[in-house]
Design an enzyme around this catalytic site. Structure first.
Site, mmCIF file in Angstrom:
data_model
loop_
_atom_site.group_PDB
_atom_site.id
_atom_site.type_symbol
_atom_site.label_atom_id
_atom_site.label_comp_id
_atom_site.label_asym_id
_atom_site.label_seq_id
_atom_site.Cartn_x
_atom_site.Cartn_y
_atom_site.Cartn_z
ATOM 1 N N HIS A 127 0.929 -1.163 -0.019
ATOM 2 C CA HIS A 127 -0.033 0.104 0.083
ATOM 3 C C HIS A 127 0.774 1.373 0.198
ATOM 4 O O HIS A 127 0.332 2.363 -0.285
ATOM 5 C CB HIS A 127 -0.992 0.157 1.071
ATOM 6 C CG HIS A 127 -1.893 -1.198 1.354
ATOM 7 N ND1 HIS A 127 -2.781 -1.215 0.249
ATOM 8 C CD2 HIS A 127 -2.293 -1.954 2.167
ATOM 9 C CE1 HIS A 127 -3.591 -2.247 0.408
ATOM 10 N NE2 HIS A 127 -3.311 -2.553 1.676
ATOM 11 N N ASP A 164 -2.809 -10.524 -2.119
ATOM 12 C CA ASP A 164 -3.526 -9.955 -0.894
ATOM 13 C C ASP A 164 -4.629 -9.604 -1.210
ATOM 14 O O ASP A 164 -5.157 -9.160 -2.413
ATOM 15 C CB ASP A 164 -2.771 -8.939 -0.285
ATOM 16 C CG ASP A 164 -2.873 -8.522 0.918
ATOM 17 O OD1 ASP A 164 -2.128 -8.773 1.912
ATOM 18 O OD2 ASP A 164 -4.085 -7.359 1.104
ATOM 19 N N HIS A 166 -6.433 -7.163 -0.349
ATOM 20 C CA HIS A 166 -6.574 -5.558 -0.341
ATOM 21 C C HIS A 166 -5.774 -5.247 -1.797
ATOM 22 O O HIS A 166 -4.551 -5.833 -1.960
ATOM 23 C CB HIS A 166 -5.984 -4.861 0.691
ATOM 24 C CG HIS A 166 -6.672 -5.258 2.033
ATOM 25 N ND1 HIS A 166 -6.110 -6.354 2.905
ATOM 26 C CD2 HIS A 166 -7.736 -5.111 2.276
ATOM 27 C CE1 HIS A 166 -6.689 -6.546 3.756
ATOM 28 N NE2 HIS A 166 -7.961 -5.708 3.533
ATOM 29 N N ASP A 253 -4.652 -12.725 3.443
ATOM 30 C CA ASP A 253 -5.977 -12.242 4.279
ATOM 31 C C ASP A 253 -7.408 -12.478 3.465
ATOM 32 O O ASP A 253 -8.339 -11.924 3.813
ATOM 33 C CB ASP A 253 -5.632 -10.778 4.587
ATOM 34 C CG ASP A 253 -4.838 -9.877 3.548
ATOM 35 O OD1 ASP A 253 -4.930 -10.425 2.446
ATOM 36 O OD2 ASP A 253 -4.720 -8.736 3.921
HETATM 37 ZN ZN LIG Z 1 -4.130 -7.025 2.810
#
Ligand SMILES: [Zn+2]
Length: 316
Positions: A127, A164, A166, A253
């Protein structure tokens, strides 16, 4: 059996995020004990974590961000840029160690000391933007590794697969104009899941157009849907691109037990995805592959997934 490198270092636990933060030192303790108890760590080539040269970090991040991060840690501030991105006094140096471990893994693979490698590091990186931290991430570990492969080894085609849950906004933005890096992200749909980017319409810009592929998955989403996305999109795109090196942003995740996202993958699919990318690396990149830990916040699911992931890397 592949020769597989492993980056593990107790000092990664010195990146303190405060009580109640999901991105916590216990994550790596859970992975370490799972890998040790099943003999997997002993089967790997140990790769040291050493502080990354700041020039390598500056190749991706703005100098002003590094200065702010260094000062925030020195001043004992509790976070940088966003409250999610918790820091402690040691965090700048530990982020340097984590990124340095990833670059050492890349160097070990390029030198032929091992075929592939897994980096069990924290803080995570996907991120982090050029100019700021976001979502628990300080240095963009995988992006810095890709830039290192472009700059130092003069490779022309790097594949980054980010599974991931996200979206890997940082990696995408850093390379969105660069056709030398094909960034493919599978993640929870941005209408529902943090950070709200990663729509299919985000395909790269300018010379990089077409070299960003986003595969948003609507919750609850199943193993079969992720396997279909791999078969229909990820693997054909990789075959067309013919990468010289494969990097994985390996977050765990999207697992059904993870508390941070509403997706329902099982442990097994992470082994399946590992096998497919190992095969792709073997077809195009002389097997060269480095996987880097991102998220994963249920300790048991994280440990199970990391164990299976490493087992598949070793078995390749
Ligand atoms: Zn994540």
């Amino acid at each position: 059996m592949a020769r597989t490198g492993l980056v593990q270092d107790e000092r990664f636990q010195l990146h303190q995020t405060g009580s109640g933060h999901p991105e916590r030192p216990a994550r790596l303790q859970a992975i370490e004990s799972a890998l040790a108890s099943h003999g997997l760590a002993d089967a790997c080539l140990p790769i040291d974590a050493t502080p990354v040269e700041l020039a390598r970090v500056r190749a991706v991040h703005d100098e002003s961000y590094l200065k702010r991060l260094g000062e925030a840690c020195a001043q004992g501030r509790p976070f940088i840029d966003v409250p999610d991105s918790a820091i402690g006094p040691e965090s700048f140096e530990i982020a340097r160690l984590a990124t340095g471990g990833v670059l050492n893994a890349v160097d070990a693979v390029m030198a032929g000391r091992c075929d592939n490698a897994f980096c069990a590091i924290r803080p995570p990186g996907h991120h982090a933007e050029r100019h700021m931290s976001l979502g628990f991430c300080l240095f963009a570990n995988v992006a810095i590794a890709a830039q290192h492969l472009l700059d130092h080894y003069e490779l022309a085609r790097i594949l980054v697969v980010d599974w991931d849950v996200h979206h890997g906004n940082g990696t995408q933005h850093i390379f969105e104009e660069d056709p030398r890096v094909l960034f493919i992200s599978l993640h929870g749909h941005p209408g529902v899941v943090y950070p709200g980017t990663g729509y299919e319409s985000e395909r790269g810009r300018g010379p990089g157009e077409g070299f960003t592929i986003n595969l948003p998955m609507l919750p609850p989403s199943s193993d079969a849907e992720w396997q279909r996305a791999f078969d229909d999109s990820v693997l054909p795109a990789a075959d067309g691109f013919k990468p010289e090196f494969v990097l994985i942003s390996a977050g765990f995740d999207a697992h059904e037990r993870d508390p941070l996202a509403p997706l329902e993958l099982t442990t097994d699919v992470f082994g399946w995805m590992t096998d497919r990318l190992v095969e792709s690396a073997a077809r195009h990149a002389k097997g060269r592959l480095v996987s880097v830990l991102e998220g994963g916040y249920d300790l048991d699911a994280l440990a199970d997934c990391a164990e299976l992931h490493l087992e598949r890397l070793l078995a390749s």
